[in-house]
Motif scaffolding. Structure first.
Motif, PDB file in Angstrom:
ATOM      1  N   HIS A   1       0.844  -1.167   0.000  1.00  0.00           N
ATOM      2  CA  HIS A   1       0.000   0.000   0.000  1.00  0.00           C
ATOM      3  C   HIS A   1       0.896   1.239   0.000  1.00  0.00           C
ATOM      4  O   HIS A   1       2.000   1.213   0.502  1.00  0.00           O
ATOM      5  CB  HIS A   1      -0.936   0.011   1.195  1.00  0.00           C
ATOM      6  N   VAL A   2       0.390   2.300  -0.618  1.00  0.00           N
ATOM      7  CA  VAL A   2       1.172   3.512  -0.787  1.00  0.00           C
ATOM      8  C   VAL A   2       0.609   4.598   0.097  1.00  0.00           C
ATOM      9  O   VAL A   2      -0.585   4.886   0.051  1.00  0.00           O
ATOM     10  CB  VAL A   2       1.154   3.953  -2.263  1.00  0.00           C
ATOM     11  N   GLN A   3       1.480   5.212   0.891  1.00  0.00           N
ATOM     12  CA  GLN A   3       1.047   6.277   1.786  1.00  0.00           C
ATOM     13  C   GLN A   3       1.634   7.616   1.433  1.00  0.00           C
ATOM     14  O   GLN A   3       1.095   8.641   1.814  1.00  0.00           O
ATOM     15  CB  GLN A   3       1.431   5.900   3.220  1.00  0.00           C
ATOM     16  N   LEU A   4       2.786   7.607   0.731  1.00  0.00           N
ATOM     17  CA  LEU A   4       3.455   8.830   0.317  1.00  0.00           C
ATOM     18  C   LEU A   4       3.778   8.701  -1.169  1.00  0.00           C
ATOM     19  O   LEU A   4       4.440   7.749  -1.566  1.00  0.00           O
ATOM     20  CB  LEU A   4       4.750   9.039   1.110  1.00  0.00           C
ATOM     21  N   VAL A   5       3.336   9.666  -1.958  1.00  0.00           N
ATOM     22  CA  VAL A   5       3.566   9.623  -3.395  1.00  0.00           C
ATOM     23  C   VAL A   5       4.291  10.885  -3.826  1.00  0.00           C
ATOM     24  O   VAL A   5       3.754  11.986  -3.706  1.00  0.00           O
ATOM     25  CB  VAL A   5       2.237   9.487  -4.177  1.00  0.00           C
ATOM     26  N   GLU A   6       5.513  10.686  -4.330  1.00  0.00           N
ATOM     27  CA  GLU A   6       6.334  11.815  -4.742  1.00  0.00           C
ATOM     28  C   GLU A   6       6.221  12.048  -6.231  1.00  0.00           C
ATOM     29  O   GLU A   6       5.954  11.139  -7.010  1.00  0.00           O
ATOM     30  CB  GLU A   6       7.794  11.571  -4.395  1.00  0.00           C
ATOM     31  N   SER A   7       6.523  13.280  -6.622  1.00  0.00           N
ATOM     32  CA  SER A   7       6.602  13.625  -8.035  1.00  0.00           C
ATOM     33  C   SER A   7       7.472  14.860  -8.177  1.00  0.00           C
ATOM     34  O   SER A   7       7.766  15.542  -7.187  1.00  0.00           O
ATOM     35  CB  SER A   7       5.202  13.892  -8.606  1.00  0.00           C
ATOM     36  N   GLY A   8       7.901  15.138  -9.403  1.00  0.00           N
ATOM     37  CA  GLY A   8       8.599  16.375  -9.677  1.00  0.00           C
ATOM     38  C   GLY A   8      10.088  16.264  -9.924  1.00  0.00           C
ATOM     39  O   GLY A   8      10.741  17.267 -10.198  1.00  0.00           O
ATOM     40  N   GLY A   9      10.642  15.077  -9.812  1.00  0.00           N
ATOM     41  CA  GLY A   9      12.063  14.949 -10.076  1.00  0.00           C
ATOM     42  C   GLY A   9      12.364  15.118 -11.557  1.00  0.00           C
ATOM     43  O   GLY A   9      11.464  15.238 -12.385  1.00  0.00           O
ATOM     44  N   GLY A  10      13.646  15.144 -11.880  1.00  0.00           N
ATOM     45  CA  GLY A  10      14.035  15.275 -13.269  1.00  0.00           C
ATOM     46  C   GLY A  10      15.476  15.701 -13.394  1.00  0.00           C
ATOM     47  O   GLY A  10      16.241  15.621 -12.433  1.00  0.00           O
ATOM     48  N   SER A  11      15.827  16.153 -14.594  1.00  0.00           N
ATOM     49  CA  SER A  11      17.187  16.593 -14.876  1.00  0.00           C
ATOM     50  C   SER A  11      17.189  18.091 -15.122  1.00  0.00           C
ATOM     51  O   SER A  11      16.288  18.630 -15.768  1.00  0.00           O
ATOM     52  CB  SER A  11      17.722  15.872 -16.110  1.00  0.00           C
ATOM     53  N   VAL A  12      18.206  18.736 -14.599  1.00  0.00           N
ATOM     54  CA  VAL A  12      18.315  20.188 -14.730  1.00  0.00           C
ATOM     55  C   VAL A  12      19.778  20.569 -14.749  1.00  0.00           C
ATOM     56  O   VAL A  12      20.632  19.848 -14.211  1.00  0.00           O
ATOM     57  CB  VAL A  12      17.564  20.873 -13.565  1.00  0.00           C
ATOM     58  N   GLN A  13      20.078  21.696 -15.346  1.00  0.00           N
ATOM     59  CA  GLN A  13      21.444  22.187 -15.344  1.00  0.00           C
ATOM     60  C   GLN A  13      21.734  22.893 -14.028  1.00  0.00           C
ATOM     61  O   GLN A  13      20.822  23.408 -13.364  1.00  0.00           O
ATOM     62  CB  GLN A  13      21.664  23.133 -16.513  1.00  0.00           C
ATOM     63  N   ALA A  14      22.987  22.923 -13.695  1.00  0.00           N
ATOM     64  CA  ALA A  14      23.406  23.620 -12.475  1.00  0.00           C
ATOM     65  C   ALA A  14      22.913  25.062 -12.516  1.00  0.00           C
ATOM     66  O   ALA A  14      22.976  25.726 -13.558  1.00  0.00           O
ATOM     67  CB  ALA A  14      24.924  23.577 -12.348  1.00  0.00           C
ATOM     68  N   GLY A  15      22.415  25.512 -11.358  1.00  0.00           N
ATOM     69  CA  GLY A  15      21.842  26.847 -11.289  1.00  0.00           C
ATOM     70  C   GLY A  15      20.343  26.877 -11.513  1.00  0.00           C
ATOM     71  O   GLY A  15      19.692  27.898 -11.252  1.00  0.00           O
ATOM     72  N   GLY A  16      19.809  25.773 -11.975  1.00  0.00           N
ATOM     73  CA  GLY A  16      18.380  25.701 -12.251  1.00  0.00           C
ATOM     74  C   GLY A  16      17.566  25.357 -11.021  1.00  0.00           C
ATOM     75  O   GLY A  16      18.092  25.266  -9.902  1.00  0.00           O
ATOM     76  N   SER A  17      16.276  25.168 -11.251  1.00  0.00           N
ATOM     77  CA  SER A  17      15.346  24.913 -10.152  1.00  0.00           C
ATOM     78  C   SER A  17      14.444  23.730 -10.461  1.00  0.00           C
ATOM     79  O   SER A  17      14.157  23.434 -11.624  1.00  0.00           O
ATOM     80  CB  SER A  17      14.458  26.147  -9.904  1.00  0.00           C
ATOM     81  N   LEU A  18      14.003  23.078  -9.419  1.00  0.00           N
ATOM     82  CA  LEU A  18      13.016  22.011  -9.503  1.00  0.00           C
ATOM     83  C   LEU A  18      12.138  22.095  -8.265  1.00  0.00           C
ATOM     84  O   LEU A  18      12.588  22.562  -7.210  1.00  0.00           O
ATOM     85  CB  LEU A  18      13.664  20.634  -9.558  1.00  0.00           C
ATOM     86  N   GLN A  19      10.905  21.620  -8.396  1.00  0.00           N
ATOM     87  CA  GLN A  19      10.044  21.510  -7.235  1.00  0.00           C
ATOM     88  C   GLN A  19       9.545  20.076  -7.118  1.00  0.00           C
ATOM     89  O   GLN A  19       8.996  19.518  -8.069  1.00  0.00           O
ATOM     90  CB  GLN A  19       8.839  22.456  -7.322  1.00  0.00           C
ATOM     91  N   LEU A  20       9.769  19.505  -5.958  1.00  0.00           N
ATOM     92  CA  LEU A  20       9.273  18.163  -5.660  1.00  0.00           C
ATOM     93  C   LEU A  20       7.961  18.275  -4.874  1.00  0.00           C
ATOM     94  O   LEU A  20       7.780  19.220  -4.101  1.00  0.00           O
ATOM     95  CB  LEU A  20      10.286  17.381  -4.847  1.00  0.00           C
ATOM     96  N   SER A  21       7.098  17.304  -5.089  1.00  0.00           N
ATOM     97  CA  SER A  21       5.840  17.241  -4.358  1.00  0.00           C
ATOM     98  C   SER A  21       5.701  15.876  -3.718  1.00  0.00           C
ATOM     99  O   SER A  21       6.213  14.881  -4.228  1.00  0.00           O
ATOM    100  CB  SER A  21       4.651  17.462  -5.303  1.00  0.00           C
TER     101      SER A  21
END
Length: 114
Positions: A1-21
């Motif tokens: 069973h799943v209680q925590l579901v993540e999303s938002g990862g990926g690849s980015v260049q240095a200096g960039g931004s990402l948001q995880l959920s």
């Protein structure tokens, strides 16, 4: 069973931004201290940030001033806004929930900074 579901990862260049959920089951979101950990290749899992129900959000020294943890109570979701990413931030990021009698992990999401 799943209680925590993540999303938002990926690849980015240095200096960039990402948001995880991370969306949690309602009872977990409301009763547990939520946080983010990460594990880089060949290294141990380390704490990135953690929000305490009765205290301030804490951050690892390596991400202070660059990462911000926030939450949306209506969506039972926490976020990790990552700015000015560095190559050393490359890791699998895990959502966590520390509850009174258990500790839960999400499945992890890969973040790659090049």
């Amino acid at each position: 069973h799943v209680q925590l579901v993540e999303s938002g990862g990926g690849s980015v260049q240095a200096g960039g931004s990402l948001q995880l959920s991370c969306e949690a089951w309602k009872y977990i979101f409301r009763s547990c201290d939520m946080g983010w950990y990460r594990q880089a290749p060949g290294k141990e899992r380390e704490l990135v940030s953690r929000a305490f129900k009765d205290g301030p959000t804490t951050y690892a020294d390596s991400v202070k001033g660059r990462f911000t943890m926030s939450q949306d109570n209506a969506k039972n979701t926490i976020y990790l806004q990552m700015n000015n990413l560095k190559t050393e931030d490359t890791a699998i990021y895990y959502c966590s929930a520390q509850c009174l009698v258990a500790f839960h992990w999400g499945q992890g999401t890969q973040v790659t900074v090049s």
